[in-house]
Design a protein around this motif. Structure first.
Motif, short mmCIF file in Angstrom:
data_model
loop_
_atom_site.label_atom_id
_atom_site.label_comp_id
_atom_site.label_asym_id
_atom_site.label_seq_id
_atom_site.Cartn_x
_atom_site.Cartn_y
_atom_site.Cartn_z
N PHE A 41 0.84 -1.20 0.00
CA PHE A 41 0.00 0.00 0.00
C PHE A 41 0.88 1.26 0.00
N ALA A 42 1.91 1.27 0.84
CA ALA A 42 2.82 2.42 0.91
C ALA A 42 3.57 2.62 -0.40
N GLN A 43 4.00 1.54 -1.03
CA GLN A 43 4.70 1.66 -2.31
C GLN A 43 3.78 2.22 -3.39
N LYS A 44 2.52 1.84 -3.33
CA LYS A 44 1.56 2.29 -4.33
C LYS A 44 1.27 3.79 -4.21
N TYR A 45 1.13 4.27 -2.98
CA TYR A 45 0.66 5.65 -2.78
C TYR A 45 1.72 6.67 -2.39
N LYS A 46 2.92 6.24 -2.05
CA LYS A 46 3.94 7.21 -1.64
C LYS A 46 4.26 8.14 -2.81
N ILE A 47 4.21 9.44 -2.53
CA ILE A 47 4.51 10.45 -3.55
C ILE A 47 6.03 10.60 -3.62
N ALA A 48 6.60 10.30 -4.78
CA ALA A 48 8.05 10.41 -4.98
C ALA A 48 8.46 11.88 -5.06
N GLN A 91 -5.46 -0.08 6.67
CA GLN A 91 -4.02 0.20 6.58
C GLN A 91 -3.83 1.60 6.02
N GLY A 92 -2.63 2.15 6.22
CA GLY A 92 -2.42 3.50 5.73
C GLY A 92 -0.97 3.86 5.55
N LEU A 93 -0.79 5.02 4.96
CA LEU A 93 0.52 5.64 4.74
C LEU A 93 0.37 7.11 5.10
N ASP A 109 -2.94 8.67 3.47
CA ASP A 109 -3.56 7.76 2.51
C ASP A 109 -4.05 6.56 3.31
N MET A 110 -5.32 6.19 3.16
CA MET A 110 -5.87 5.10 3.96
C MET A 110 -6.71 4.15 3.11
N ASP A 111 -6.58 2.89 3.42
CA ASP A 111 -7.37 1.83 2.78
C ASP A 111 -8.51 1.46 3.71
N PHE A 163 -8.41 9.77 1.50
CA PHE A 163 -7.23 10.63 1.61
C PHE A 163 -7.55 11.91 2.37
N GLU A 164 -6.56 12.37 3.15
CA GLU A 164 -6.61 13.67 3.80
C GLU A 164 -5.31 14.40 3.49
#
Length: 192
Positions: A41-48, A91-93, A109-111, A163-164
């Motif tokens: 989940f973190a890999q998918k949504y982490k902003i590079a 789960q979240g990031l 970011d939350m699932d 998302f927040e």
């Protein structure tokens, strides 16, 4: 693999609804049973860095500046976690990004397991915070926010994700709203 247990009352309600033909899985109070994987989940949504031009990962060693997992108390949300948990958080990031000094974006970011739970969390947040701001190009049923001193707070949901965004350090709220739209467009792309 994470196993969620049902409380006695939830289990009884589930058994009674199954006897009536609707089944337990169709209830809006039980999130999808898909596997929980905070790392994926973190890999998918982490902003590079620089995906949103000029925004980079905050170098802070504060754990809440870059957290992923299933326990919101570990993220630094202690006392407010019940709201998310009761709406189906799985789960979240959390990520903190720095823009032009002093601009900062704290991103959550939350699932929530399925679209129904993410939508319910979004609706709760908009109502609870009185968020009536439109964030173009998004429909008000998908994203919205509120201006705050020095920035904007935005809420959105796409599919099972909620998302927040807490954007601070702005002298022009229109620029904060524009940046919120850029972040949300990136997150929407990641959700497809």
């Amino acid at each position: 693999m994470q196993i969620r247990t049902l409380g006695t009352l939830s289990l009884l309600a589930c058994l009674f609804s199954a006897a009536g033909g609707s089944g337990c899985g169709s209830s809006p109070s039980s999130p999808s049973s898909t596997a929980v994987d905070p790392v994926a989940f973190a890999q998918k949504y982490k902003i590079a860095d620089n995906r949103i031009p000029g925004w980079t990962q905050d170098p802070s060693t504060d754990p809440s500046a870059n957290w992923s997992g299933t326990n919101l108390i570990e993220s630094g949300i202690d006392g407010g976690n019940e709201v998310y948990d009761s709406h189906g958080f799985r789960q979240g990031l959390f990520q903190t990004l720095d823009g032009s000094s002093p601009q900062v974006c704290n991103l959550r970011d939350m699932d929530f397991g399925d679209d129904a739970h993410a939508t319910t969390m979004f609706t709760y947040s908009r109502t609870h915070n009185g968020a009536t701001l439109t964030i173009s190009p998004f429909d008000a049923s998908i994203a919205g926010g509120e201006t705050v001193l020095g920035g904007v707070t935005a809420f959105a949901h796409f599919k099972a994700s909620y998302f927040e965004l807490f954007l601070t350090g702005y002298s022009d709220s229109n620029l904060a709203i524009s940046d919120a739209a850029l972040f949300l467009q990136a997150l929407q792309t990641d959700t497809k």
